[in-house]
Write a protein that holds these residues in place. Structure first.
Motif, PDB file in Angstrom:
ATOM      1  N   THR A   3       0.892  -1.174  -0.171  1.00 53.75           N
ATOM      2  CA  THR A   3      -0.083  -0.200   0.115  1.00 53.75           C
ATOM      3  C   THR A   3       0.922   1.398  -0.181  1.00 53.75           C
ATOM      4  O   THR A   3       0.330   2.386  -0.297  1.00 53.75           O
ATOM      5  CB  THR A   3      -1.018   0.083   1.198  1.00 53.75           C
ATOM      6  OG1 THR A   3      -0.023   0.144   2.398  1.00 53.75           O
ATOM      7  CG2 THR A   3      -1.829  -1.216   1.109  1.00 53.75           C
ATOM      8  N   ASN A   4       2.125   1.091   0.388  1.00 53.35           N
ATOM      9  CA  ASN A   4       3.168   2.358   0.523  1.00 53.35           C
ATOM     10  C   ASN A   4       2.389   3.305   2.039  1.00 53.35           C
ATOM     11  O   ASN A   4       3.014   4.429   1.961  1.00 53.35           O
ATOM     12  CB  ASN A   4       2.879   3.131  -0.688  1.00 53.35           C
ATOM     13  CG  ASN A   4       4.024   2.642  -1.572  1.00 53.35           C
ATOM     14  OD1 ASN A   4       5.216   2.322  -1.397  1.00 53.35           O
ATOM     15  ND2 ASN A   4       3.517   2.531  -2.868  1.00 53.35           N
ATOM     16  N   ALA A   5       1.500   2.509   2.582  1.00 56.39           N
ATOM     17  CA  ALA A   5       1.008   3.481   3.712  1.00 56.39           C
ATOM     18  C   ALA A   5       1.565   2.553   4.861  1.00 56.39           C
ATOM     19  O   ALA A   5       2.492   1.782   4.826  1.00 56.39           O
ATOM     20  CB  ALA A   5      -0.512   3.271   3.708  1.00 56.39           C
ATOM     21  N   ALA A   8     -11.761  18.981   5.722  1.00 54.26           N
ATOM     22  CA  ALA A   8     -12.790  18.433   4.802  1.00 54.26           C
ATOM     23  C   ALA A   8     -12.382  18.045   3.528  1.00 54.26           C
ATOM     24  O   ALA A   8     -12.642  16.917   2.826  1.00 54.26           O
ATOM     25  CB  ALA A   8     -14.167  19.051   4.661  1.00 54.26           C
ATOM     26  N   ASN A   9     -11.455  18.842   3.010  1.00 53.25           N
ATOM     27  CA  ASN A   9     -10.934  18.922   1.595  1.00 53.25           C
ATOM     28  C   ASN A   9      -9.682  17.894   1.668  1.00 53.25           C
ATOM     29  O   ASN A   9      -9.234  17.221   0.566  1.00 53.25           O
ATOM     30  CB  ASN A   9     -10.776  20.144   1.045  1.00 53.25           C
ATOM     31  CG  ASN A   9     -11.902  20.724   1.041  1.00 53.25           C
ATOM     32  OD1 ASN A   9     -12.905  20.469   0.398  1.00 53.25           O
ATOM     33  ND2 ASN A   9     -11.954  22.187   1.407  1.00 53.25           N
ATOM     34  N   THR A  10      -8.983  18.323   2.415  1.00 54.89           N
ATOM     35  CA  THR A  10      -7.250  17.633   2.528  1.00 54.89           C
ATOM     36  C   THR A  10      -7.283  16.391   3.156  1.00 54.89           C
ATOM     37  O   THR A  10      -6.206  15.630   2.965  1.00 54.89           O
ATOM     38  CB  THR A  10      -6.190  18.802   2.855  1.00 54.89           C
ATOM     39  OG1 THR A  10      -6.595  18.964   4.461  1.00 54.89           O
ATOM     40  CG2 THR A  10      -6.342  20.006   2.152  1.00 54.89           C
ATOM     41  N   GLY A  11      -8.228  16.244   4.310  1.00 55.22           N
ATOM     42  CA  GLY A  11      -7.963  15.299   5.226  1.00 55.22           C
ATOM     43  C   GLY A  11      -6.898  15.481   6.311  1.00 55.22           C
ATOM     44  O   GLY A  11      -6.209  14.329   6.979  1.00 55.22           O
ATOM     45  N   ILE A  12      -6.340  16.373   6.306  1.00 59.48           N
ATOM     46  CA  ILE A  12      -5.107  16.779   7.346  1.00 59.48           C
ATOM     47  C   ILE A  12      -5.803  17.107   8.696  1.00 59.48           C
ATOM     48  O   ILE A  12      -6.757  17.911   9.056  1.00 59.48           O
ATOM     49  CB  ILE A  12      -4.234  17.887   6.635  1.00 59.48           C
ATOM     50  CG1 ILE A  12      -3.944  17.678   5.485  1.00 59.48           C
ATOM     51  CG2 ILE A  12      -3.402  18.082   7.708  1.00 59.48           C
ATOM     52  CD1 ILE A  12      -2.846  18.836   4.855  1.00 59.48           C
ATOM     53  N   GLU A  31       3.217  10.484   2.974  1.00 60.90           N
ATOM     54  CA  GLU A  31       3.697   9.560   1.852  1.00 60.90           C
ATOM     55  C   GLU A  31       2.773  10.109   0.616  1.00 60.90           C
ATOM     56  O   GLU A  31       2.604   9.363  -0.381  1.00 60.90           O
ATOM     57  CB  GLU A  31       3.316   8.165   2.174  1.00 60.90           C
ATOM     58  CG  GLU A  31       3.963   7.458   3.094  1.00 60.90           C
ATOM     59  CD  GLU A  31       5.620   7.445   2.632  1.00 60.90           C
ATOM     60  OE1 GLU A  31       5.725   7.344   1.388  1.00 60.90           O
ATOM     61  OE2 GLU A  31       6.386   7.316   3.811  1.00 60.90           O
ATOM     62  N   GLY A  32       1.993  11.019   0.689  1.00 59.74           N
ATOM     63  CA  GLY A  32       0.950  11.738  -0.416  1.00 59.74           C
ATOM     64  C   GLY A  32      -0.192  11.338  -0.451  1.00 59.74           C
ATOM     65  O   GLY A  32      -0.959  11.555  -1.360  1.00 59.74           O
ATOM     66  N   PHE A  33      -0.825  10.668   0.522  1.00 60.17           N
ATOM     67  CA  PHE A  33      -2.203  10.057   0.504  1.00 60.17           C
ATOM     68  C   PHE A  33      -2.992  11.536   0.653  1.00 60.17           C
ATOM     69  O   PHE A  33      -2.786  12.268   1.404  1.00 60.17           O
ATOM     70  CB  PHE A  33      -2.457   9.103   1.590  1.00 60.17           C
ATOM     71  CG  PHE A  33      -2.143   7.830   1.142  1.00 60.17           C
ATOM     72  CD1 PHE A  33      -2.653   6.789   0.595  1.00 60.17           C
ATOM     73  CD2 PHE A  33      -0.729   7.436   1.429  1.00 60.17           C
ATOM     74  CE1 PHE A  33      -2.496   5.467   0.109  1.00 60.17           C
ATOM     75  CE2 PHE A  33      -0.197   6.016   1.184  1.00 60.17           C
ATOM     76  CZ  PHE A  33      -1.026   5.254   0.569  1.00 60.17           C
ATOM     77  N   LYS A  34      -4.319  11.010   0.108  1.00 58.38           N
ATOM     78  CA  LYS A  34      -5.326  12.370   0.244  1.00 58.38           C
ATOM     79  C   LYS A  34      -6.501  11.950   0.533  1.00 58.38           C
ATOM     80  O   LYS A  34      -7.137  10.765   0.478  1.00 58.38           O
ATOM     81  CB  LYS A  34      -5.387  13.247  -1.032  1.00 58.38           C
ATOM     82  CG  LYS A  34      -3.752  13.745  -1.359  1.00 58.38           C
ATOM     83  CD  LYS A  34      -4.078  14.504  -2.645  1.00 58.38           C
ATOM     84  CE  LYS A  34      -2.787  15.183  -3.073  1.00 58.38           C
ATOM     85  NZ  LYS A  34      -1.577  14.262  -3.294  1.00 58.38           N
ATOM     86  N   ARG A  35      -7.412  12.941   0.543  1.00 57.17           N
ATOM     87  CA  ARG A  35      -9.015  12.443   0.796  1.00 57.17           C
ATOM     88  C   ARG A  35      -9.489  11.733  -0.265  1.00 57.17           C
ATOM     89  O   ARG A  35     -10.275  10.567  -0.034  1.00 57.17           O
ATOM     90  CB  ARG A  35     -10.043  13.650   0.925  1.00 57.17           C
ATOM     91  CG  ARG A  35     -11.351  13.062   0.885  1.00 57.17           C
ATOM     92  CD  ARG A  35     -12.303  14.359   1.193  1.00 57.17           C
ATOM     93  NE  ARG A  35     -13.727  13.694   0.859  1.00 57.17           N
ATOM     94  CZ  ARG A  35     -14.781  14.127   1.811  1.00 57.17           C
ATOM     95  NH1 ARG A  35     -14.724  15.260   2.553  1.00 57.17           N
ATOM     96  NH2 ARG A  35     -16.012  13.599   1.577  1.00 57.17           N
ATOM     97  N   ALA A  36      -9.020  11.674  -1.590  1.00 61.15           N
ATOM     98  CA  ALA A  36      -9.515  10.892  -2.676  1.00 61.15           C
ATOM     99  C   ALA A  36      -9.030   9.568  -2.457  1.00 61.15           C
ATOM    100  O   ALA A  36      -9.640   8.311  -3.047  1.00 61.15           O
ATOM    101  CB  ALA A  36      -8.855  11.488  -4.172  1.00 61.15           C
ATOM    102  N   ASP A  37      -8.126   8.919  -1.764  1.00 58.18           N
ATOM    103  CA  ASP A  37      -7.612   7.740  -1.500  1.00 58.18           C
ATOM    104  C   ASP A  37      -8.551   7.035  -0.423  1.00 58.18           C
ATOM    105  O   ASP A  37      -8.630   5.873  -0.045  1.00 58.18           O
ATOM    106  CB  ASP A  37      -6.386   7.739  -0.951  1.00 58.18           C
ATOM    107  CG  ASP A  37      -5.367   8.506  -1.957  1.00 58.18           C
ATOM    108  OD1 ASP A  37      -5.194   7.754  -3.020  1.00 58.18           O
ATOM    109  OD2 ASP A  37      -4.515   9.368  -1.695  1.00 58.18           O
ATOM    110  N   ASP A  38      -9.211   7.879   0.510  1.00 57.73           N
ATOM    111  CA  ASP A  38     -10.381   7.230   1.262  1.00 57.73           C
ATOM    112  C   ASP A  38     -11.681   6.847   0.603  1.00 57.73           C
ATOM    113  O   ASP A  38     -12.731   7.625   0.474  1.00 57.73           O
ATOM    114  CB  ASP A  38     -10.656   8.308   2.498  1.00 57.73           C
ATOM    115  CG  ASP A  38      -9.569   8.428   3.483  1.00 57.73           C
ATOM    116  OD1 ASP A  38      -8.417   7.673   3.450  1.00 57.73           O
ATOM    117  OD2 ASP A  38      -9.425   9.602   3.821  1.00 57.73           O
ATOM    118  N   THR A  39     -11.698   5.727  -0.017  1.00 49.99           N
ATOM    119  CA  THR A  39     -12.607   5.550  -0.920  1.00 49.99           C
ATOM    120  C   THR A  39     -12.950   3.998  -1.254  1.00 49.99           C
ATOM    121  O   THR A  39     -12.148   3.290  -0.257  1.00 49.99           O
ATOM    122  CB  THR A  39     -12.288   6.219  -2.535  1.00 49.99           C
ATOM    123  OG1 THR A  39     -13.554   5.793  -3.256  1.00 49.99           O
ATOM    124  CG2 THR A  39     -10.983   5.528  -3.125  1.00 49.99           C
TER     125      THR A  39
END
Lengths: 113, 625
Positions: free
Chosen positions: B88-90, B600-604, B552-560
């Motif tokens: 996963t690189n996570a 809400a947008n970045t997941g940070i 590592e570069g994960f974003k909200r879009a990866d929470d899918t």
């Protein structure tokens, strides 16, 4: 559900129209009922309560301890009752009205995955 | 400094230089992270820099038992293995049970850190304070049970406990696992990380004892736990005898037992073939982890045909899903054989089964042909083909090489629209619950820091109807963000960090899990915790793991979730018509992020939240505001 009292009355099939409901269960309850799923004909307008009462009358003392608390008409807290997959506590409890083609599931306790 | 439970020591092993160094476990880390996954995530964040190659020497592995492992706390002999996942690189974190975890504690260590890379295959031999690096040239290529036995013979001690990899880990399969006894730190490809380090095995023997800070409080906390276990209507009456497979019957009844690469859930329900009754006739014994009075793990023997005589510890529910429902296989004996084969070759049964199911759907759709598969007829239900394919994957032969790194990588190599059928989150193959009929469980798959992982935020409210902290409608969307945060934080804090068995939480301790963990922490270690502080540890670990993934570069879009789950409603069974649409998922994510105090947008995570959690030091690295 745990505090719900159930009247032990039978389902009368005479008079009103009849609907068909599928009963589905697993594990110990399946062993008692003899099959995992089967269809029963009940009177239109019947509720979960009347269906459970009919089941108790039909399977009697073999089934009762697996559904009810001792010396009580209260359903065991860990028994799940579902109509079409939804827990009846999010419908109308034991007063949920059953319709033709509904699936009524009784799931005994289990866990682990 | 430490009054009990903890040894206060970390063993750092550098494979490149073949050195071993003992370090102190800082008290503030014990207090903030408890142990297990908490230690793993903390040290991973601090020591493995962004962009590190998971299969390079800079990646590290952290083997951390919990503060109760090796004591008389029931069901605590578990170990968290953490590293950057090559799959996963996570964050890659998973837990295993058995006897290895307690043995490592009794050898004197709260955590073992493995770094660097050996020049040639070796294994590590830890005997209390001594550490030796031994040649593993002759072990390279062995299956996991043979490897463990050869090491015990080599060391002339049949009580040595061994964690090792099989041929799959040696070949850097990204779905390779780590096996100790017959237990697995199964998921996220950490077996490949060991393989990349030329580390075949870790052998441990410990003769120490662990102090208990307050024997009186310990006695009281233990009695309360044993009482709750005894009063559980399921733990001893059923689970101790049946183990996890009864969940096949349950999930089929709920219409969420995934079938045929999630294309036939509710329609293919092989309860009679691979449910608990089918397994009962094959049960010949049971196994316990150290200091476990339950013993849920069952030994089962295949009875018929070419598989007769093959023994396995399992198959557990997840394996009955992955090597059964997922592949359309309803031949029980073949699943027993495939389960044993995966353990021997060192492959995660979930990822292996889902990858086989993926290949079967591609074959049935004509995307793969016999020209690609070397003649294998990869049709759903073909158990011979399944077993052949598992072997090919572990040895990276033929089509197996394409599939050896899981479905995401395989789809990228195969192309032809195959990504549509690759069922994963963040690269981790989906476990055994069709979450279209269990929405909070689905949200946890989408948001777990390890990818699609049933163990990071298990929604027992939906799967088993456990009304803790409250009952929920499994089909509802509203409220699932808040519930998922609770599931993830409480599970992390009461299971993953103290390395307590998750089944205790599910079956006996749910209403009092944080209270029990706090009581044991004070009794065993002398560190005072409130139940709220225990939950806060879970929140801290989930936020820090999130920070690692963001770095590592994960974003909200990866929470899918996979497209299939968001666009194809279930066609049959008790969850008919259900799906998690994009809109539903976004609504749950919005609620989840709000409760977490993540942007809400970045997941940070917000700077305020991170400061509350003593995680100020990550703010700048992830751009928290």
């Amino acid at each position: 559900m745990s505090a719900t009292k159930l009247a032990r009355s039978s389902i009368r099939l005479s008079g009103k129209a009849v609907i068909k409901v599928k009963i589905y269960t697993i594990l110990t309850l399946k062993q008692i009922l003899g099959q995992r799923e089967f269809e029963v004909s009940i009177q239109e307008g019947s509720t979960v309560k009347t269906l459970l009462s009919w089941m108790i009358q039909t399977w009697g003392d073999k089934l009762s301890p697996h559904l009810f608390q001792p010396e009580s008409d209260r359903v065991l807290p860990h028994i799940r009752l579902l109509v079409n997959g939804r827990d009846i506590q999010f419908l109308n409890g034991v007063d949920t009205v059953l319709h033709d083609g509904d699936e009524f599931s009784i799931l005994p306790i289990l866990t682990g995955g | 400094m430490y009054k009990g439970g903890y040894t206060g020591k970390i063993l750092r092993i550098n494979l490149t230089n073949q050195t071993a160094k003992k370090e102190k476990l800082p008290l503030n880390i014990a207090k903030d992270f408890i142990g297990g996954a908490g230690f793993g995530v903390k040290y991973l964040y601090d020591e493995v820099k962004a962009g590190t190659d998971p299969l390079g020497p800079e990646n590290k592995l952290f083997f951390a038992p919990g503060p109760f492992s090796g004591t008389a706390v029931p069901c605590a002999s578990r170990i968290a293995v953490t590293g950057k996942s090559p799959l996963t690189n996570a964050v890659g974190m998973c837990l295993s049970g058995g006897f290895f975890p307690a043995e490592l504690k009794l050898a004197g260590y709260d955590m073992l850190i493995i770094e660097g890379k050996a020049e040639k295959p070796i294994y590590i031999w830890i005997k209390d304070g001594e550490v030796r690096f031994r040649d593993a040239g002759k072990l390279w290529g062995t299956q996991t049970s043979d490897c463990q036995q050869i090491i015990r013979d080599d060391l002339h001690d049949q009580n040595v406990r061994v964690a090792c990899i099989g041929p799959a880990g040696e070949r850097l399969s990204k779905i390779a696992c780590i096996i100790n006894e017959r237990r697995a730190a199964g998921r996220k490809g950490l077996g490949a990380v060991m393989g990349a380090k030329n580390l075949k095995a870790i052998a441990v023997r410990g003769s120490g004892t662990l102090d208990i800070a307050s024997p009186e409080k310990f006695k009281s906390a233990r009695a309360a736990m044993l009482k709750a276990m005894k009063e559980s209507p399921v733990l001893y009456p059923h689970f101790s005898k049946e183990g996890t497979p009864s969940n096949v019957d349950n999930t089929c009844a709920l219409g969420i037992f995934p079938a045929k690469n999630w294309s036939a859930t509710g329609a293919f329900t092989p309860v009679d073939q691979i449910g608990v009754e089918a397994l009962e006739s094959r049960r010949i014994g049971k196994e316990h982890c150290a200091d476990c009075p339950v013993g849920c793990s069952q030994l089962r023997l295949a009875q018929a045909g070419p598989y007769a005589g093959i023994l396995t510890e399992g198959p557990e529910f997840e394996t009955l899903y992955s090597l059964g429902g997922e592949t359309g296989v309803d031949n029980m004996d073949s699943i027993i054989a495939a389960d044993r084969l995966c353990d021997e070759l060192g492959v995660d049964t979930i990822s292996a089964g889902v990858t086989v199911g993926f290949a079967m759907e591609l074959f049935e759709k004509g995307i793969l042909t016999t020209a690609d598969t070397g003649g294998l007829e990869l049709k759903f239900g073909n158990h011979q083909a399944m077993i052949s394919l598992i072997r090919l994957m572990a040895f990276r032969e033929g089509i197996g090489d394409v599939l050896a790194d899981g479905v995401k990588a395989a789809a990228a190599r195969i192309g032809k629209g195959s990504e549509k059928y690759a069922l994963h989150v963040k690269g981790l193959e989906l476990p055994g619950y069709d979450v279209r009929g269990a929405k909070a469980h689905g949200l946890s798959y989408a948001t777990s820091y390890t990818g699609a992982d049933h163990n990071r935020g298990y929604a027992f409210q939906e799967i088993f109807g456990v009304p803790v902290p409250y009952a929920v409608d499994r089909f509802a969307i509203e409220g699932k963000g808040k519930l998922t945060v609770w599931n993830q934080d409480v599970r992390t804090a009461t299971c993953d960090c103290p390395t307590m068995c998750v089944f205790l939480l599910d079956m006996a301790m749910a209403p009092r899990a944080t209270e029990s963990t706090a009581a044991f922490m004070e009794a065993v270690t002398g560190l005072a915790f409130t139940p709220e502080e225990v939950t806060r540890v879970g929140e801290r670990v989930n936020n820090l793991a999130r920070a690692f993934n963001l770095r590592e570069g994960f974003k909200r879009a990866d929470d899918t979730l996979p497209e299939r789950l968001m666009t194809e409603p279930l066609q049959s069974g008790a969850s008919k018509g259900q799906l998690i649409s994009r809109k539903d998922l976004d609504a749950m994510l919005d609620e989840y992020y709000t409760v977490r105090e993540w942007d809400a947008n970045t997941g940070i995570p917000s700077k305020k939240k991170l400061k509350e959690l003593n995680l100020d030091y990550v703010c700048n690295e992830i751009g928290a505001k």
